[in-house]
Write an enzyme that holds these catalytic residues in place. Structure first.
Site, mmCIF file in Angstrom:
data_model
loop_
_atom_site.group_PDB
_atom_site.id
_atom_site.type_symbol
_atom_site.label_atom_id
_atom_site.label_comp_id
_atom_site.label_asym_id
_atom_site.label_seq_id
_atom_site.Cartn_x
_atom_site.Cartn_y
_atom_site.Cartn_z
ATOM 1 C CG ASP A 21 -1.871 -1.088 1.351
ATOM 2 O OD1 ASP A 21 -1.527 -2.209 0.943
ATOM 3 O OD2 ASP A 21 -2.975 -0.850 1.871
ATOM 4 C CG HIS A 23 -2.067 4.368 2.253
ATOM 5 N ND1 HIS A 23 -3.370 4.693 1.950
ATOM 6 C CD2 HIS A 23 -2.091 3.104 2.739
ATOM 7 C CE1 HIS A 23 -4.161 3.662 2.253
ATOM 8 N NE2 HIS A 23 -3.414 2.685 2.712
ATOM 9 C CG ASP A 50 -5.641 1.190 0.174
ATOM 10 O OD1 ASP A 50 -6.661 1.300 -0.534
ATOM 11 O OD2 ASP A 50 -5.669 0.867 1.380
ATOM 12 C CG ASN A 76 -9.744 -0.067 1.778
ATOM 13 O OD1 ASN A 76 -8.585 -0.311 1.472
ATOM 14 N ND2 ASN A 76 -10.070 0.462 2.935
ATOM 15 C CG HIS A 77 -7.829 4.246 1.363
ATOM 16 N ND1 HIS A 77 -7.904 5.355 2.183
ATOM 17 C CD2 HIS A 77 -7.652 3.185 2.177
ATOM 18 C CE1 HIS A 77 -7.758 4.964 3.448
ATOM 19 N NE2 HIS A 77 -7.593 3.659 3.468
HETATM 20 MN MN MN Z 1 -4.306 0.483 2.931
#
Ligand code: MN
Length: 285
Positions: A21, A23, A50, A76-77
């Site tokens: 991820d 981010h 993500d 999911n983001h």
């Molecule tokens: Mn994540």
């Protein structure tokens, strides 16, 4: 209708890497790619999704989607981002301010987006508009290669609802092949691909499932933060919490897996060096 599952041949000219991820931690990714001498002509970088929220460069991470060597699945983001601007995509209309401010996306680190949109003026920056059209096309699963070299990239887990025991807990290659042929999966499977933590939470419970599941090829995933990558039932979780090292906690960091060398490279904020560890992935045929 974008493809839910995308398929790519094995990479015979270069190497494949998988990143956990991101981010928004583009600077950590650049450090890792430099370390492995990433070759944009021949190598490929797979992302477990993500790309956005939490870290310093969310839009730049989304813009990786324009690179021909970068292949990401939806996290999911990204799903929360799409949910809150769904109306925009077909109609060019941003949601009203209250709906936007109360969305799961904003509650989960999405404030960065206010730099690129102005809801009252219905303004959306071209860079974001271009990135969103790429986000809209993200698949939920990548199938890479065939036979022994086959691997998958997903965001969370390929777990089944109400598993009877560990052996019946995950979907298999044959299930994925059928979803691919139909370009269709159930809403329940989609939700688990984006959100499930039922497999990765065994870390706390202690009742560990085997590393490998017969019939399921190695499946790289993220979503559940773990200090070192975890392997359960053919899932290899690479989310080692890149953004969590921003406050100086170097127990966490960004992890890059080199598929050919079976090595995991990690680096963190407030830590110059890059650690390289062997992470051998067992297979059952
Ligand atoms: Mn994540």
């Amino acid at each position: 209708m974008p493809s839910i599952i995308k398929k790519l041949p094995a990479n015979i000219h270069g190497k494949d890497y998988v990143i956990g991820d991101l981010h928004g931690c583009l600077d950590l990714l650049e450090r890792l790619l430099q370390k492995v001498n990433f070759n944009a002509q021949h190598d490929r970088l797979f992302s477990v999704g993500d790309l956005i929220d939490r870290g310093p460069y969310p839009l730049s991470c989304l813009q990786l989607l324009h690179k021909p060597w970068f292949f990401a699945v939806k996290g999911n983001h990204e799903a929360m981002l799409l949910d809150c601007i769904t109306e925009y995509l077909p109609t060019n209309t941003l949601p009203n301010t209250t709906d936007f401010e109360d969305s799961d996306f904003i509650y989960n680190g999405g404030e960065w987006i206010y730099k690129w949109i102005n809801i009252e003026n219905q303004f959306i920056a071209t860079e974001l508009k271009d990135a969103l059209s790429a986000v809209f096309k993200l698949p939920l699963i990548y199938i890479v290669g065939t036979g022994e070299s086959r691997f998958h990239v997903i965001h969370a887990e390929l777990t089944k609802p109400n598993p009877f025991n560990h052996d019946e807990m995950v979907w298999l290659d044959s299930d994925i092949d059928q979803w691919y042929a139909e370009n269709s999966i159930t809403t329940e499977v989609e939700q688990r691909l984006l959100w499930s933590r039922s497999l990765m939470r065994f870390d706390a419970a202690g009742d560990y499932p085997a590393k490998v599941q017969k019939g399921l090829s190695t499946t790289f995933c993220g979503h559940s933060i773990t200090k070192t990558p975890k392997q359960f039932l053919s899932h290899v979780c690479l989310d080692t919490g890149a953004f969590m090292s921003m406050n100086g906690n170097t127990d966490f960091g960004l992890s890059l897996y080199d598929v050919k060398e079976s090595q995991c490279l990690s680096t963190a904020y407030h830590q110059e060096e890059i650690s390289v560890t062997n992470l051998f992935i067992e297979k059952i045929n």
